[in-house]
Design a protein around this motif. Structure first.
Motif, PDB file in Angstrom:
ATOM      1  N   THR A 349       0.824  -1.199   0.000  1.00 25.69           N
ATOM      2  CA  THR A 349       0.000   0.000   0.000  1.00 25.69           C
ATOM      3  C   THR A 349       0.862   1.253   0.000  1.00 25.69           C
ATOM      4  O   THR A 349       1.960   1.279   0.554  1.00 25.69           O
ATOM      5  N   GLY A 350       0.337   2.284  -0.660  1.00 28.69           N
ATOM      6  CA  GLY A 350       0.981   3.590  -0.612  1.00 28.69           C
ATOM      7  C   GLY A 350       2.155   3.770  -1.536  1.00 28.69           C
ATOM      8  O   GLY A 350       2.722   4.861  -1.617  1.00 28.69           O
ATOM      9  N   TRP A 376      -8.462   0.761  -7.349  1.00 33.21           N
ATOM     10  CA  TRP A 376      -7.270   1.606  -7.375  1.00 33.21           C
ATOM     11  C   TRP A 376      -6.440   1.377  -8.636  1.00 33.21           C
ATOM     12  O   TRP A 376      -5.527   2.153  -8.933  1.00 33.21           O
ATOM     13  N   PRO A 395      -1.614   0.787  -4.807  1.00 34.22           N
ATOM     14  CA  PRO A 395      -2.531  -0.143  -4.156  1.00 34.22           C
ATOM     15  C   PRO A 395      -3.117   0.409  -2.862  1.00 34.22           C
ATOM     16  O   PRO A 395      -2.471   1.153  -2.122  1.00 34.22           O
ATOM     17  N   THR A 396      -4.346   0.031  -2.617  1.00 34.79           N
ATOM     18  CA  THR A 396      -5.008   0.272  -1.337  1.00 34.79           C
ATOM     19  C   THR A 396      -5.554  -1.058  -0.853  1.00 34.79           C
ATOM     20  O   THR A 396      -5.684  -2.014  -1.622  1.00 34.79           O
ATOM     21  N   ILE A 397      -5.895  -1.117   0.419  1.00 30.84           N
ATOM     22  CA  ILE A 397      -6.356  -2.358   1.024  1.00 30.84           C
ATOM     23  C   ILE A 397      -7.696  -2.098   1.684  1.00 30.84           C
ATOM     24  O   ILE A 397      -7.950  -1.004   2.217  1.00 30.84           O
ATOM     25  N   VAL A 427      -1.999  -7.762  -1.654  1.00 30.49           N
ATOM     26  CA  VAL A 427      -1.745  -6.388  -1.223  1.00 30.49           C
ATOM     27  C   VAL A 427      -1.453  -6.412   0.278  1.00 30.49           C
ATOM     28  O   VAL A 427      -2.287  -6.862   1.072  1.00 30.49           O
ATOM     29  N   THR A 429       0.116  -4.225   3.777  1.00 32.94           N
ATOM     30  CA  THR A 429       0.535  -2.960   4.357  1.00 32.94           C
ATOM     31  C   THR A 429       2.051  -2.860   4.225  1.00 32.94           C
ATOM     32  O   THR A 429       2.772  -3.852   4.368  1.00 32.94           O
TER      33      THR A 429
END
Length: 718
Positions: A349-350, A376, A395-397, A427, A429
């Motif tokens: 993510t991010g 996303w 990516p986001t979760i 995905v 963190t």
């Protein structure tokens, strides 16, 4: 009154007219002859219909031969009598008689003559089923006009008077239907007999002579109708009608079904034969062939696939009359993916995901399937054309720290044949710990720990299972020193042990990181250098510090063992090997020193090669080679205990090209010192100081040079 779809009336009648002085009729006569069946007879006096039972009597069942008037015929009166014969089935003729104001029962049910909506009487009369039949109505002997005087409701079998009835009105309703026979019909007899079948023929059947039945026999026979094919309907793939059959196997269905559309193709019980011409011969479909009742659609299930080609001849042969119709059918290879289905890796993510490219075997149209792409993700628009498409995005979760996101992609060729494939991305963190490299290699994220100590920069914490490349290097060893002025006997320091894991699967959790410090070189005469300190990645692995270099005195001649061994000091007549030993799969041994008119030290071992022994009197041995990123030399993959030909990947650390690691320090020489390699320090002569190592995990140069601290690097694809 006739209705749409009414049957033709068919019955026989005996119609007779009687008048005084005609045919012997007298004015006082009451009995008159007429033939009829089951009470089906009508009587008219001077054109006015007489009411049964009150005006005349008749035989109500069986065959009647006459009627009897209630009073004499009288002078100058005309009596007309009509009898109906030979209509003993169905509702060929049914007559009901009602007297208004008197309850009675008609052929259609009870008539309530004492209550109703019109003048206290009911003007609706129940009669025999009148669907498709002829209905006639008389009121007090006068025949009424349809619609004007009465209406008929065939669905409820009732007759309704337009003008209200009054007490005592005599209402007669006659329903005349068609003749129905179920047991065949014989016309004439003997050799001139003509027999009708006892059953009805199917549609498109005609009545023909059939001698097998006997003289005058008839039978139903199907009319020879030539089958015609109007179109072909190919299978539906992913909701779209294809225009060809898959030559190599439909991708989204286990069996292909071909529909042949047309006329007179067969029936549900008379199924045609369907064949395809292959190499000049007709081959019957191996699958199931069926036809609908109307002969307009033939279904061919599990069609045998052919080589990819167009314009195969398809032949349909009618199962009853062997008539043939033909058309063409096309076979075509399905579109295919070059990219294998399944996981496209792990992203975090991010951080912008490195581009994932999905490739097909040819140029096709691309569509989003089910499940759809993550919101996303930037991707192609439905209907995009090409041989490949790129997937990107940050990516986001949805929830938690790790999530598998599944999606489906459909490709479709020019014949609307399709292939769908499932893909996924894991995905997670973003992991934490160390220093995140600012210029990582394309497609990677890199964590670096380069400060000596435990968890300097924090533990490495993963939030989901991740494939990682892991490089762990211990501190390099310091160099030994000579015994006095003019004597360059110090051995080079050994490189710190190097451990490299390629695509190691790490579970979610936190891992302690230890970076080993350097070993310092000897500062006094005739003394060994100090070994480097170990580096560690969690409980997975520990790299041993590089061995310190040896010196002249017999008690310190040998270099120290370590990740790579330190170089040996001078060699005397009693000792043949002063080089030290490396840790298996982490480095290499140090080289030997040399005894002669001039003394010299051996080179420290490097991660890739052994340190060189001093070649001759007064000349030091070179340090062993370490690694340069991307140099192609193999290192050990400890997951499988097998060598990797790729070496340490280029830009592993993400700080630029040509990063070097774990080289051995060069040995000192009384006349000629030796250089280190891949950042190992250079040796010196006499009492000059050897140089310090310059790259992580390398050994110091002979005559007291310091080693270099270790490092831990982790990278993973994004």
């Amino acid at each position: 009154m006739r209705y749409v779809n009414a049957r033709n009336t068919a019955y026989g009648e005996d119609r007779r007219t009687y008048k005084e002085t005609d045919s012997g009729v007298s004015s006082t006569q009451r009995v008159f002859n007429v033939s009829y069946d089951n009470g089906r007879v009508e009587a008219y006096l001077n054109g006015v219909r007489l009411f049964p039972d009150e005006d005349y009597t008749k035989t109500s069942s069986g065959i009647g031969a006459s009627i009897t008037l209630a009073s004499d015929l009288g002078s100058n009166n005309v009596l007309e009598v009509v009898g109906y014969q030979g209509i003993n089935s169905g509702n060929a003729l049914v007559e009901d008689n009602f007297i208004v104001g008197t309850d009675s029962t008609g052929s259609g049910g009870a008539y309530d003559g004492t209550s109703g909506t019109n003048s206290a009487w009911d003007d609706t009369f129940p009669v025999a089923s009148s669907q498709g039949d002829t209905v006639s109505v008389w009121r007090n002997g006068i025949k009424l006009v349809p619609t004007t005087d009465y209406t008929v409701n065939p669905s409820t079998s009732t007759v309704y008077l337009v003008s209200p009835a009054v007490t005592g009105d005599e209402i007669t309703v006659q329903v005349v239907g068609g003749v129905i026979h179920n047991n065949g019909l014989t016309v004439n007899s003997g050799n001139d007999s003509f027999f009708l079948p006892t059953t009805r023929g199917d549609n498109n059947y005609v009545l023909t002579r059939d001698n097998s039945v006997g003289t005058g026999g008839t039978a139903w026979k199907e009319t020879i109708l030539t089958p015609t094919i109007t179109s072909i309907t190919y299978p539906t793939q992913n909701g779209v009608q294809a225009t060809a059959l898959a030559a190599t196997g439909a991708q989204d269905t286990t069996a292909e079904t071909l529909l042949i559309n047309g006329q007179n193709l067969g029936t549900a019980s008379v199924v045609p034969t369907v064949q395809i011409q292959v190499s000049g011969s007709y081959v019957t479909f191996a699958g199931t062939v069926s036809c609908n009742a109307s002969g307009t659609v033939v279904t061919c299930a599990n069609v045998t696939k052919q080589a990819s080609a167009d314009n195969y001849t398809l032949r349909l042969t009618h199962g009853g009359n062997n008539q043939i119709a033909s058309t063409t059918v096309n076979f075509s290879a399905d579109p295919s993916f070059s990219t294998a289905s399944g996981s496209l890796g792990t992203v975090i993510t991010g951080t912008a995901m490195s581009t994932r490219t999905i490739t097909a075997g040819s140029s096709v149209d691309w569509y989003e399937g089910t499940p759809t792409m993550p919101t996303w993700m930037s991707h192609f628009a439905d209907g995009a054309t090409g041989t490949s498409q790129n997937l990107a995005g940050v990516p986001t979760i949805g929830s938690g720290n790790s999530e598998v996101q599944n999606f489906n992609i459909i490709i479709r060729d020019s014949e609307n044949q399709s292939h769908n494939r499932d893909f996924s991305l894991t995905v997670n963190t973003a992991p934490t710990g160390g220093t995140i490299a600012s210029s990582p290699p394309t497609g990677y994220r890199v964590h670096v720990w380069s400060t000596v100590g435990t968890n300097q920069g924090g533990q490495f914490t993963l939030y989901g299972t991740t494939l990682c490349d892991i490089l762990v290097i211990a501190g390099g060893g310091g160099a030994g020193n000579g015994s006095g002025p003019g004597e360059g006997e110090g051995g080079g320091g050994g490189a710190g042990g190097l451990v490299y894991y390629h695509q190691k699967s790490l579970s979610a959790g936190s891992y302690d990181i230890i970076v080993g410090d350097k070993g310092t070189g000897s500062t006094g005469p005739a003394a060994r250098g100090n070994s480097g300190n170990n580096s560690r990645f969690g409980s997975l692995t520990e790299a041993a510090g590089g061995g310190g270099g040896g010196s002249r005195n017999s008690s310190v001649q040998n270099g120290l063992d370590g990740g790579s061994g330190g170089g040996g000091g001078q060699r005397d007549s009693n000792t043949n090997n002063h080089g030290s030993v490396s840790v298996a799969n982490q480095g290499n041994n140090g080289g030997n020193g040399f005894e002669g008119s001039q003394m010299s030290g051996g080179g420290g071992g490097g991660a890739r090669t052994v340190g060189s022994s001093a070649p001759s009197t007064g000349v030091g041995g070179a340090g062993g080679y370490g690694y340069t990123e991307g140099d192609g030399y193999s290192v050990y993959n400890f997951t499988t205990s097998s060598a990797l030909s790729s070496g340490i990947p280029a830009n592993f650390q993400g700080t630029g090209s040509n990063q070097q690691y774990a080289g051995g320090g060069g040995g000192g020489g009384q006349s000629t010192p030796a250089n280190g390699n891949n950042g190992g320090g250079n040796g010196a002569t006499n009492q000059d100081s050897g140089t310090d190592a310059t790259t992580y995990g390398s050994g110091g140069g002979g005559q007291g040079g310091d080693g270099k601290q270790g490092i831990v690097i982790v990278r993973y694809a994004i």
